[in-house]
Design an enzyme around this catalytic site. Sequence first.
Site, PDB file in Angstrom:
ATOM      1  N   LYS A  82      40.457  52.716  50.270  1.00  0.00           N
ATOM      2  CA  LYS A  82      40.606  52.194  48.968  1.00  0.00           C
ATOM      3  C   LYS A  82      40.269  52.988  48.038  1.00  0.00           C
ATOM      4  CE  LYS A  82      41.551  47.848  47.387  1.00  0.00           C
ATOM      5  NZ  LYS A  82      42.321  46.738  47.855  1.00  0.00           N
ATOM      6  N   GLY A 186      45.209  35.584  37.694  1.00  0.00           N
ATOM      7  CA  GLY A 186      46.198  36.925  37.480  1.00  0.00           C
ATOM      8  C   GLY A 186      47.344  37.106  38.429  1.00  0.00           C
ATOM      9  N   VAL A 188      47.833  37.243  41.413  1.00  0.00           N
ATOM     10  CA  VAL A 188      47.974  36.422  42.800  1.00  0.00           C
ATOM     11  C   VAL A 188      48.150  34.851  42.536  1.00  0.00           C
ATOM     12  CG1 VAL A 188      47.197  36.035  45.025  1.00  0.00           C
ATOM     13  CG2 VAL A 188      47.331  38.277  44.095  1.00  0.00           C
TER      14      VAL A 188
END
Length: 351
Positions: A82, A186, A188
């Site tokens: 990440k 947001g 999702v």
Amino acid sequence: MTVSLKSLIEEWEGIGVVMRYDRQTGTWIFIALHDDTLGPPTGGTRMKVYPSPALALRDAMRLGAGMTRKWAAVDLHYGGGKAVLAVPRILQGEERVGLLTRYGRLIESLRGTFGTGVDMGTTPDDMLVISQVTSYVHGVDRETGQTIDPGPFTARGVFAGIRAAVKFAYGSEDMRDRVVHVQGLGDVGGPLARMLKEGGAHLVLSDLDTRRAESLAEELGDTEAFEPHTAYAAPCDVYAPCAVGATLNAESIPELKCRVVVGSANNQLQEPEDAGRLFERGILYAPDYIVNAGGAIALGLRSRGVTSQSEIHERVDAIGASLAEILIEASAANESPVYTAERVVERRLKR
Ligand code: PHE
């Protein structure tokens, strides 16, 4: 407790960290490469203002380790990693493009050691910018310039997970009798709230941006909006954390008034002991990386040349069945589903 870059790196069990300080914008760039057993470390790029560079690195490391589990659980051949762009403030316009371009060049210099895509704080358009200088980006068709937003796919997977968990806990997946609290509206949480509403669920909404929660509640109708700081204590059947991580911790767990937790946020447990805390309270917890893999599935399949939307949807919907299997096994073993899921992951990683 202060964390330092040095101690984080000394204690990390991952492959390694790529770091760079972008002087032009004052941004710390961290790429945490966690595990490459199943393929090249691949994960989103988070852009956020952090209190310190060390806390940004810690987030990247935790998120990278989460990606290892997520990919292993869905059996797609990628590894865990990440990236975090720890910006001093939210960047716009040319400054943002400049940072993303320099970051893209850094990714390109790794020649495939790390592949990225959208995460909290970045958009499909940001990925388009990065794709101008590197091919190691998921969710951008470099020939047509078309982008894919993983958010709605993640939402779809969480919806499948919620239905599976509700069926397990209440004996029916009918959402019409259920109250779901979606925290974070947001990329999702927004689409998830709409899907739930369409499925007949009653909704409670909250967001750090109170106005956002209120306006969505008004739009959907018959929906309550809660203040963000008291939100986790809202009475509901299902609590769906869809914002930042660590909302499940020693302080919040005793306050929860829900039967089930299923949400999209990465790293929902603040510390490993929180799995036991939820289990002791009789709250069914769906391991985050099992239910939030929809976006990763969509991006991974597209990059492997799968273009059929129905095939992608089918794979994302299968998250419901995977979660059901884990919940059944966990209940037979009388343990938190976290441990059951960990075993699935360890098996796939052949540890
Ligand atoms: N950031 C999202 C996630 O955590 C989507 C993503 C998956 C982005 C894989 C890049 C690679 O699942």
